[in-house]
Scaffold this active site. Structure first.
Site, mmCIF file in Angstrom:
data_model
loop_
_atom_site.group_PDB
_atom_site.id
_atom_site.type_symbol
_atom_site.label_atom_id
_atom_site.label_comp_id
_atom_site.label_asym_id
_atom_site.label_seq_id
_atom_site.Cartn_x
_atom_site.Cartn_y
_atom_site.Cartn_z
ATOM 1 N N GLU A 179 0.862 -1.186 0.000
ATOM 2 C CA GLU A 179 0.000 0.000 0.000
ATOM 3 C C GLU A 179 0.905 1.246 0.000
ATOM 4 O OE1 GLU A 179 -2.137 0.038 3.713
ATOM 5 O OE2 GLU A 179 -3.524 1.614 3.111
ATOM 6 N N LYS B 94 -9.590 1.743 -1.859
ATOM 7 C CA LYS B 94 -9.810 1.052 -0.575
ATOM 8 C C LYS B 94 -11.185 1.398 -0.009
ATOM 9 C CE LYS B 94 -7.190 0.524 3.792
ATOM 10 N NZ LYS B 94 -5.957 1.003 4.472
ATOM 11 N N CYS C 166 -4.959 -3.581 2.493
ATOM 12 C CA CYS C 166 -4.686 -3.643 3.933
ATOM 13 C C CYS C 166 -5.930 -3.951 4.784
ATOM 14 C CB CYS C 166 -3.987 -2.359 4.366
ATOM 15 S SG CYS C 166 -3.032 -2.593 5.888
ATOM 16 N N VAL D 27 -0.245 -2.272 10.760
ATOM 17 C CA VAL D 27 0.308 -1.827 12.044
ATOM 18 C C VAL D 27 -0.198 -2.679 13.214
ATOM 19 C CG1 VAL D 27 0.789 0.536 11.323
ATOM 20 C CG2 VAL D 27 -1.469 -0.015 12.226
ATOM 21 N N MET D 28 -1.266 -3.430 13.001
ATOM 22 C CA MET D 28 -1.757 -4.343 14.054
ATOM 23 C C MET D 28 -1.182 -5.735 13.778
ATOM 24 S SD MET D 28 -5.728 -3.210 14.700
ATOM 25 C CE MET D 28 -6.369 -3.745 13.130
#
Ligand code: ACM
Length: 266
Positions: free
Chosen positions: A38, A108, A141, A168-169
Site C-alpha cells: 500500500e 480502498k 490492507c 500496524v496491528m
C-alpha cells in the site's frame, strides 16, 4: 505462474527514491504477477489532507508510468498502492497495470483510523481482473478485517488476491490463513516495514509479508524488519476447486437464508 511479493520501507514523500529502490529490487526479475505494498512510493503517515493531496496522482501520473515501465521489464501484471486524485477527491488506491497499460484502480473501501480524515472511501465495485489466465482480485490492507471483501471477490471468480498493505496491528498475517482457507484462494499480502513518526502518530509497520495458498498454508513469508522479495510458483487453477471433501463445497454449502447483513446489538 510466478508470483512475487515486495516488502519495502518507503521514505515518506520521496517518490523517486522509493521508485529506485523497487526498481533495483526487481532488477532481473521476470514474473506473472508482482504485488507492492500500500502507498509504496509515498509513505503512509499523513498529517493533513493537504499533505496527502500534494502526493496524489491521477491514474496516469508518475506512479502509473513507473508501474508501466516495470510491467514491460518484468513481463508481469503489477499491483501497487498510491494516492489517487480524481475530481478533487483523494483515495487510498491501488493501480492494476499490465503490458504497459493501466487496467484500473481499486479504491480502498474500508479506511483505517485517520485515513478517514484524508481519503474518501472507495466508490468503485469490487472486481476481478482476468489477466493472462489468472483471475486477480484486489483489496488494500484493513479490508482484510471484513471477510465480506474476500468472499465477494471469491464469488466473482478470484483465484489470486493481491493485497497491498501497510499493517500496524499484529493480526492480519494469521487472519489471511483463514481468509484463504474459507475461500480456497491464494493471497499475496505485500506489507511494508519501518517506523513512521509524523504529527501525533508513531507507526511501526509489521513486515512479515506472506504468500498463502488455498489450504491456508503459508508458502513464503518475509522477516519483520528487512526489505525482501518473495517469489514462488503457483497454479491459480487450484483455486477453482471449492470442494473441502467429497461432501462439502464451501460456496454451494452456504446457507444464505440463515445469514444476516443488518444487526441489532441491544
Ligand atoms: C491499514 O489499513 N493500513 C492498517
Amino acid at each position: 505462474m510466478k508470483v512475487v511479493c515486495i516488502q519495502n520501507a518507503p521514505k515518506f514523500g520521496a517518490k523517486e527514491k522509493n521508485f529506485q529502490e523497487v526498481r533495483s529490487l526487481l532488477n532481473k526479475v521476470k514474473a506473472d504477477l508482482i504485488v507492492l505494498p500500500e502507498l509504496f512510493a509515498t509513505g503512509y503517515t499523513f498529517t493533513s489532507k493537504a499533505e496527502a493531496k500534494e502526493l496524489a496522482e491521477t491514474n496516469h501520473g508518475k506512479t502509473a508510468e513507473f508501474l508501466k515501465e516495470l510491467s514491460i521489464k518484468t513481463g508481469a501484471t503489477i499491483i501497487g498502492g498510491f494516492v489517487e486524485i480524481e475530481d478533487e477527491k483523494i483515495y487510498n488506491s491501488a493501480l492494476i497495470v499490465s503490458e504497459n497499460k493501466v487496467i484500473d484502480t481499486y479504491r480502498k473501501i474500508h479506511l483505517f483510523n485517520k485515513e478517514k480524515l484524508w481519503f474518501e472511501p472507495g466508490d468503485k465495485p469490487l472486481k476481478v481482473y482476468d489477466v493472462k489466465g489468472m483471475k486477480i482480485g484486489v483489496m488494500i490492507c484493513f479490508d482484510w478485517m471484513f471477510p465480506e471483501v474476500c468472499r465477494t471477490l471469491t464469488l466473482l471468480g478470484m483465484q489470486v488476491l493481491a493485497h497491498p498493505s501497510n499493517l500496524v496491528m499484529p493480526y492480519c498475517q494469521n487472519a489471511m490463513v483463514t481468509r484463504c482457507l474459507e475461500n480456497r484462494i491464494f493471497a499475496i499480502t505485500s506489507n511494508r516495514i519501518g517506523r513512521e513518526k509524523r504529527g501525533q502518530d508513531d507507526f511501526n509497520f509489521t513486515g512479515m509479508s506472506q504468500i498463502t495458498n488455498f489450504n491456508g498454508e503459508i508458502l513464503s513469508s518475509a522477516p519483520d524488519k528487512k526489505t525482501d522479495v518473495l517469489s514462488i510458483e503457483i497454479d491459480p487453477n487450484k483455486a477453482k476447486d471449492k470442494m473441502i471433501n467429497d461432501f462439502n463445497n464451501l460456496l454451494d454449502d452456504r446457507r444464505l437464508d440463515f445469514y444476516k447483513t443488518s444487526y441489532n446489538l441491544e
